[in-house]
Write a protein that holds these residues in place. Structure first.
Motif, PDB file in Angstrom:
ATOM      1  N   MET A  76       0.830  -1.198   0.000  1.00 46.89           N
ATOM      2  CA  MET A  76       0.000   0.000   0.000  1.00 46.89           C
ATOM      3  C   MET A  76       0.864   1.246   0.000  1.00 46.89           C
ATOM      4  SD  MET A  76      -3.023   1.276  -0.024  1.00 46.89           S
ATOM      5  CE  MET A  76      -3.743  -0.372  -0.013  1.00 46.89           C
ATOM      6  N   THR A  77       0.431   2.270  -0.731  1.00 45.38           N
ATOM      7  CA  THR A  77       0.882   3.643  -0.538  1.00 45.38           C
ATOM      8  C   THR A  77      -0.327   4.540  -0.718  1.00 45.38           C
ATOM      9  OG1 THR A  77       1.412   4.077  -2.867  1.00 45.38           O
ATOM     10  CG2 THR A  77       3.201   3.187  -1.494  1.00 45.38           C
ATOM     11  N   ILE A  78      -0.261   5.751  -0.179  1.00 41.87           N
ATOM     12  CA  ILE A  78      -1.315   6.744  -0.352  1.00 41.87           C
ATOM     13  C   ILE A  78      -0.728   7.958  -1.060  1.00 41.87           C
ATOM     14  CG2 ILE A  78      -3.005   8.238   0.769  1.00 41.87           C
ATOM     15  CD1 ILE A  78      -3.680   5.316   1.092  1.00 41.87           C
ATOM     16  N   HIS A  79      -1.387   8.364  -2.134  1.00 43.26           N
ATOM     17  CA  HIS A  79      -0.997   9.569  -2.877  1.00 43.26           C
ATOM     18  C   HIS A  79      -1.978  10.684  -2.552  1.00 43.26           C
ATOM     19  CE1 HIS A  79       0.075  12.379  -5.953  1.00 43.26           C
ATOM     20  NE2 HIS A  79      -1.024  12.182  -6.662  1.00 43.26           N
ATOM     21  N   TRP A  80      -1.448  11.853  -2.276  1.00 37.93           N
ATOM     22  CA  TRP A  80      -2.254  13.027  -1.918  1.00 37.93           C
ATOM     23  C   TRP A  80      -2.433  13.843  -3.193  1.00 37.93           C
ATOM     24  CZ3 TRP A  80      -3.715  11.502   2.657  1.00 37.93           C
ATOM     25  CH2 TRP A  80      -2.861  10.624   3.343  1.00 37.93           C
ATOM     26  N   HIS A  81      -3.462  13.472  -3.945  1.00 38.47           N
ATOM     27  CA  HIS A  81      -3.646  13.906  -5.325  1.00 38.47           C
ATOM     28  C   HIS A  81      -3.880  15.415  -5.398  1.00 38.47           C
ATOM     29  CE1 HIS A  81      -5.108  12.893  -9.530  1.00 38.47           C
ATOM     30  NE2 HIS A  81      -5.451  14.164  -9.405  1.00 38.47           N
ATOM     31  N   GLY A  82      -2.933  16.109  -6.023  1.00 36.65           N
ATOM     32  CA  GLY A  82      -3.032  17.556  -6.177  1.00 36.65           C
ATOM     33  C   GLY A  82      -2.292  18.341  -5.129  1.00 36.65           C
ATOM     34  N   VAL A  83      -1.916  17.713  -4.000  1.00 32.69           N
ATOM     35  CA  VAL A  83      -1.096  18.397  -2.998  1.00 32.69           C
ATOM     36  C   VAL A  83       0.310  18.522  -3.583  1.00 32.69           C
ATOM     37  CG1 VAL A  83      -0.141  18.323  -0.671  1.00 32.69           C
ATOM     38  CG2 VAL A  83      -2.485  17.503  -1.097  1.00 32.69           C
ATOM     39  N   LYS A  84       0.836  19.722  -3.649  1.00 36.42           N
ATOM     40  CA  LYS A  84       2.072  19.951  -4.397  1.00 36.42           C
ATOM     41  C   LYS A  84       3.307  19.365  -3.715  1.00 36.42           C
ATOM     42  CE  LYS A  84       0.437  24.032  -6.873  1.00 36.42           C
ATOM     43  NZ  LYS A  84       0.621  25.484  -7.118  1.00 36.42           N
ATOM     44  N   GLN A  85       3.268  19.173  -2.409  1.00 40.94           N
ATOM     45  CA  GLN A  85       4.417  18.593  -1.698  1.00 40.94           C
ATOM     46  C   GLN A  85       5.707  19.360  -2.037  1.00 40.94           C
ATOM     47  OE1 GLN A  85       3.665  16.651   0.535  1.00 40.94           O
ATOM     48  NE2 GLN A  85       2.010  15.268  -0.057  1.00 40.94           N
ATOM     49  N   GLN A  86       5.640  20.679  -1.903  1.00 41.49           N
ATOM     50  CA  GLN A  86       6.805  21.490  -2.229  1.00 41.49           C
ATOM     51  C   GLN A  86       7.991  21.087  -1.365  1.00 41.49           C
ATOM     52  OE1 GLN A  86       6.539  23.833  -4.734  1.00 41.49           O
ATOM     53  NE2 GLN A  86       8.756  24.146  -4.655  1.00 41.49           N
ATOM     54  N   LEU A  87       9.107  20.745  -2.000  1.00 39.45           N
ATOM     55  CA  LEU A  87      10.330  20.288  -1.333  1.00 39.45           C
ATOM     56  C   LEU A  87      10.067  19.094  -0.416  1.00 39.45           C
ATOM     57  CD1 LEU A  87      12.001  23.721  -0.422  1.00 39.45           C
ATOM     58  CD2 LEU A  87      12.520  22.224  -2.355  1.00 39.45           C
ATOM     59  N   ASN A  88       9.085  18.293  -0.756  1.00 38.39           N
ATOM     60  CA  ASN A  88       8.699  17.166   0.107  1.00 38.39           C
ATOM     61  C   ASN A  88       8.256  15.976  -0.735  1.00 38.39           C
ATOM     62  OD1 ASN A  88       8.386  15.994   2.651  1.00 38.39           O
ATOM     63  ND2 ASN A  88       6.232  16.574   2.788  1.00 38.39           N
ATOM     64  N   CYS A  89       8.981  15.728  -1.813  1.00 36.71           N
ATOM     65  CA  CYS A  89       8.626  14.665  -2.748  1.00 36.71           C
ATOM     66  C   CYS A  89       8.584  13.291  -2.082  1.00 36.71           C
ATOM     67  CB  CYS A  89       9.636  14.659  -3.890  1.00 36.71           C
ATOM     68  SG  CYS A  89       9.271  13.555  -5.250  1.00 36.71           S
ATOM     69  N   TRP A  90       9.288  13.149  -0.952  1.00 35.52           N
ATOM     70  CA  TRP A  90       9.398  11.852  -0.286  1.00 35.52           C
ATOM     71  C   TRP A  90       8.053  11.277   0.141  1.00 35.52           C
ATOM     72  CZ3 TRP A  90      14.084  10.077  -0.983  1.00 35.52           C
ATOM     73  CH2 TRP A  90      15.162  10.969  -1.086  1.00 35.52           C
ATOM     74  N   VAL A  91       7.038  12.112   0.346  1.00 34.80           N
ATOM     75  CA  VAL A  91       5.746  11.609   0.820  1.00 34.80           C
ATOM     76  C   VAL A  91       4.670  11.729  -0.258  1.00 34.80           C
ATOM     77  CG1 VAL A  91       6.252  12.033   3.250  1.00 34.80           C
ATOM     78  CG2 VAL A  91       5.152  13.835   1.904  1.00 34.80           C
ATOM     79  N   ASP A  92       5.078  11.780  -1.531  1.00 37.59           N
ATOM     80  CA  ASP A  92       4.100  11.877  -2.616  1.00 37.59           C
ATOM     81  C   ASP A  92       3.320  10.574  -2.786  1.00 37.59           C
ATOM     82  OD1 ASP A  92       2.933  13.457  -4.746  1.00 37.59           O
ATOM     83  OD2 ASP A  92       3.974  12.123  -6.130  1.00 37.59           O
ATOM     84  N   GLY A  93       3.893   9.454  -2.349  1.00 35.39           N
ATOM     85  CA  GLY A  93       3.111   8.221  -2.268  1.00 35.39           C
ATOM     86  C   GLY A  93       3.055   7.372  -3.515  1.00 35.39           C
ATOM     87  N   VAL A  94       4.138   7.314  -4.308  1.00 32.29           N
ATOM     88  CA  VAL A  94       4.170   6.448  -5.488  1.00 32.29           C
ATOM     89  C   VAL A  94       5.134   5.300  -5.213  1.00 32.29           C
ATOM     90  CG1 VAL A  94       4.450   6.315  -7.985  1.00 32.29           C
ATOM     91  CG2 VAL A  94       3.782   8.482  -6.912  1.00 32.29           C
ATOM     92  N   PRO A  95       4.663   4.064  -5.145  1.00 32.78           N
ATOM     93  CA  PRO A  95       5.520   2.948  -4.736  1.00 32.78           C
ATOM     94  C   PRO A  95       6.669   2.721  -5.705  1.00 32.78           C
ATOM     95  CG  PRO A  95       3.438   2.130  -5.616  1.00 32.78           C
ATOM     96  CD  PRO A  95       3.298   3.612  -5.476  1.00 32.78           C
ATOM     97  N   MET A  96       7.841   2.521  -5.133  1.00 30.04           N
ATOM     98  CA  MET A  96       9.087   2.247  -5.852  1.00 30.04           C
ATOM     99  C   MET A  96       9.578   3.437  -6.663  1.00 30.04           C
ATOM    100  SD  MET A  96       9.764  -0.633  -4.652  1.00 30.04           S
ATOM    101  CE  MET A  96      11.307  -0.852  -5.500  1.00 30.04           C
ATOM    102  N   ILE A  97       8.849   4.537  -6.652  1.00 27.92           N
ATOM    103  CA  ILE A  97       9.334   5.759  -7.296  1.00 27.92           C
ATOM    104  C   ILE A  97       9.707   6.784  -6.226  1.00 27.92           C
ATOM    105  CG2 ILE A  97       8.718   7.697  -8.797  1.00 27.92           C
ATOM    106  CD1 ILE A  97       7.140   5.719 -10.486  1.00 27.92           C
ATOM    107  N   THR A  98       8.775   7.110  -5.314  1.00 33.73           N
ATOM    108  CA  THR A  98       9.122   8.041  -4.239  1.00 33.73           C
ATOM    109  C   THR A  98       9.247   7.360  -2.880  1.00 33.73           C
ATOM    110  OG1 THR A  98       6.809   8.612  -3.801  1.00 33.73           O
ATOM    111  CG2 THR A  98       7.989   9.945  -5.431  1.00 33.73           C
ATOM    112  N   GLN A  99       8.784   6.134  -2.733  1.00 33.50           N
ATOM    113  CA  GLN A  99       8.874   5.461  -1.441  1.00 33.50           C
ATOM    114  C   GLN A  99       8.768   3.959  -1.614  1.00 33.50           C
ATOM    115  OE1 GLN A  99       4.598   6.611   0.133  1.00 33.50           O
ATOM    116  NE2 GLN A  99       5.271   4.754   1.186  1.00 33.50           N
TER     117      GLN A  99
END
Length: 617
Positions: A76-99
């Motif tokens: 499981m991962t959770i993506h916060w769709h549309g939240v820009k995550q400025q300087l915080n790409c680590w919690v964007d929630g895409v498995p094997m890409i950001t976490q």
């Protein structure tokens, strides 16, 4: 298993009498539960025992913490769709890409801010098909309350309307089917706020539908979210009009219409005034939009909710008997069924095309902070979207095409289908640590397709000699690097390769100016003159019309690694995706900070990265 949502609000500062930033904290327990619809019990994956999942409500500038407890058998991962995550790409929630994915019986905590944003967004699982049931609304309200907090009349109530689908199957198995080129899976029903509605029945007993209560004369803000895996939808309420005021958490010039068009991943905010005769009830209908023949025809189902008028306790009643109806729904006349709206034809895609074309950005009053469209473009790409095939046997260069068992169907951007690299950590982790092995495993998304042809020729939809010549493609980890604050223009061109679908393209970490759209093949000599550089709408998900194109422009100002992909689930699973890498700037404030924790994804070294998307063994 249902679990209580923990919602704790801590005041971070009391420096003044103004409302201050807060910490919004919730716990998401992901588990499986059995739900019965259409005379059949189905095991579904949900958050906190809810479908849709819990709504997150924040205020512009707040910080958000979500503890995800994975009690499901799925990664499981959770993506916060549309939240820009400025300087915080680590919690964007895409498995094997950001976490790394959250394995069964493991926990993960997401921490991020919602500074600089307000409006309707949403969250969903990014383990491909599981977002069909693991999703919910994410509402960010303005910092200052009151009548002037919005650039439109303040609504009596704000109501999320989540359009989805009901699936009577294992969604991860469906995702695996797509990956292996099998495209026969389809939903059994459509839903509004998780309810199927009375167009569906079980042995003659109609399914329960969502009910929207409205008071005569009041104004309501509907926050509409398309969480469906497969379909764009039309939404209409009989006897009522919409005033569209925002899309993807960006204000638009108020647009009066009697119908909304919304594609997967998009959100639309619309005002509705309860000004219809109150002694009747009304249907709200959500109807999927289908691609016409010669595209393959699959069943798709409309659903409907009911709008009922009621009087509140402070309504001015003329006598005691009327007062006794206080706070209750107004009973429609017993001989009258709810009034149903007339819906567009199931193959009507032009209503959607014109709906999108009528939206412009609100750039006055509350929207003065919006940056102007950059006139100088640093990088241009022309990206074709379509289907193709690769040889089923890995490494085989030549195989029989067309209707052949020797190939696997894939979805592509510029004739390349995305696949994950063979890494034991996330791509972002490897990139941040400058792991040379990742550089050897990626290819650059080219500026255009390998060859030019008539992309919208309907003769390419069925298998034939011309189609088979264009069909061969490749699979690779497709990336595109941009220097910090580069201005990027992308023209997305839908193609007729095997199908004529539209394509809702979603860019993580950024918003896009939607400059223009058109039907047929894009022609720069003709179409650049049509660009709206004054007040184009701003979206994080843009619909590329069927057999048409869209031109977008964005500033690559958020360092990190951001997924760009189609939000139709089958296109995503089949590889219509790429990774956009935004390089660091020259200062610490413009560079990606270290991750919260470095971690390896090799919890089970017997699994290849692609298998982390699938059910844990």
């Amino acid at each position: 298993m249902a679990a209580a949502v923990t919602a704790v609000v801590f005041i971070l500062s009391a420096m003044s009498t103004r409302a201050s930033a807060a910490l919004i904290e919730q716990t998401f327990v992901v588990s499986q539960m059995r739900m019965t619809h259409l005379c059949r019990e189905t095991l579904v994956t949900v958050v906190n025992g809810q479908l849709p999942g819990p709504m997150i409500e924040a205020t512009k500038g707040d910080s958000v913490i979500v503890h995800v407890v994975n009690q499901s058998p799925h990664n499981m991962t959770i993506h916060w769709h549309g939240v820009k995550q400025q300087l915080n790409c680590w919690v964007d929630g895409v498995p094997m890409i950001t976490q790394c994915p959250i394995l069964p019986n493991h926990n993960f905590t997401y921490r991020f801010d919602v500074a600089g944003q307000k409006g309707t967004l949403w969250w969903h699982a990014h383990v491909f098909s599981l977002r069909g049931t693991v999703h919910g609304a994410f509402i960010i309200r303005p910092r200052h309350c009151g009548a002037n907090s919005y650039p439109f009349p303040k609504a009596h109530r704000e109501i999320p309307i989540v359009i989805g689908e009901w699936w009577e199957m294992d969604l991860e198995q469906m995702d695996s089917d797509f990956v292996h080129g099998f495209l026969d899976d389809q939903p059994s029903a459509s839903t509004i706020n998780g309810k199927l509605g009375d167009l569906f029945n079980c042995e003659g007993a109609v399914e329960v539908g969502y009910v929207l209560d409205m008071e005569p004369g009041k104004t309501y803000l509907l926050r509409v979210i398309n969480a469906a895996l497969f379909s764009e939808y039309y939404l209409r309420i009989s006897g009522h009009k919409f005033t569209v005021v925002a899309g993807d958490a960006n204000y638009v010039n108020p647009y009066r219409t009697d119908i909304l068009a919304i594609s997967p991943g998009e959100t639309v905010d619309a005002l509705v005034v309860a000004d219809a005769p109150p002694d009747r009830s009304y249907y709200m209908v959500a109807k999927p939009i289908l691609t016409p023949p010669p595209d393959p025809q699959i069943p798709a189902f409309a659903t409907r909710a009911t709008v009922l008028y009621k009087y509140s306790s402070n309504h001015n009643h003329s006598n005691g008997a009327a007062a006794a109806l206080s706070s209750r729904r107004r009973r429609p006349r017993s001989d009258d069924a709810p009034v149903a709206p007339e819906m567009p034809d199931e193959f009507d895609m032009m209503t959607s095309f014109y709906f999108c074309g009528n939206l412009t950005s609100l750039r006055r009053r509350h929207a003065q902070h919006l940056p102007a469209v950059r006139a100088q473009v640093d990088e241009r790409m022309f990206v074709t979207l379509g289907l193709g095939s690769v040889c089923r046997r890995r490494g085989q260069q030549s195989c029989k095409r067309g209707d052949s068992d020797e190939t696997i169907s894939v979805a592509t951007m510029n004739n390349v289908s995305f696949e994950l690299p063979d890494l034991k950590t996330s791509m972002l982790d490897a990139y941040y640590r400058n792991t040379s092995s990742m550089d050897d495993m990626v290819v650059e998304l080219p500026n255009g397709p390998p060859r030019m042809f008539n992309f919208t020729d309907s003769a390419l939809m069925p298998t034939g000699p011309e189609e088979e010549e264009l069909e061969p493609t490749s699979k690779a980890t497709v990336v595109r690097r941009f220097r910090h604050v580069a201005v990027v223009e992308v023209v997305f061109q839908s193609t007729a390769m095997w199908q004529g679908d539209s394509n809702p393209m979603h860019l993580h970490g950024h918003d896009m100016f939607v400059l223009a759209q058109g039907l047929g093949n894009y022609d720069a000599a003709r179409d650049v003159a049509r660009y709206n550089l004054v007040d184009p709408p701003v979206r994080n998900t843009v619909l590329v019309p069927r057999l048409g194109w869209v031109a977008v422009r964005f500033v690559a100002d958020n360092p990190g690694m951001w997924f760009m992909h189609c939000h139709y689930d089958f296109h995503l699973s089949m590889g219509m995706a790429a990774v956009f890498i935004v390089e660091d700037g020259t200062t610490a404030d413009t560079s990606l900070p270290p991750p919260p924790v470095f971690s390896s994804c090799s919890h089970d070294n017997s699994l290849k990265p692609q298998e982390f998307f699938l059910k844990a063994k």
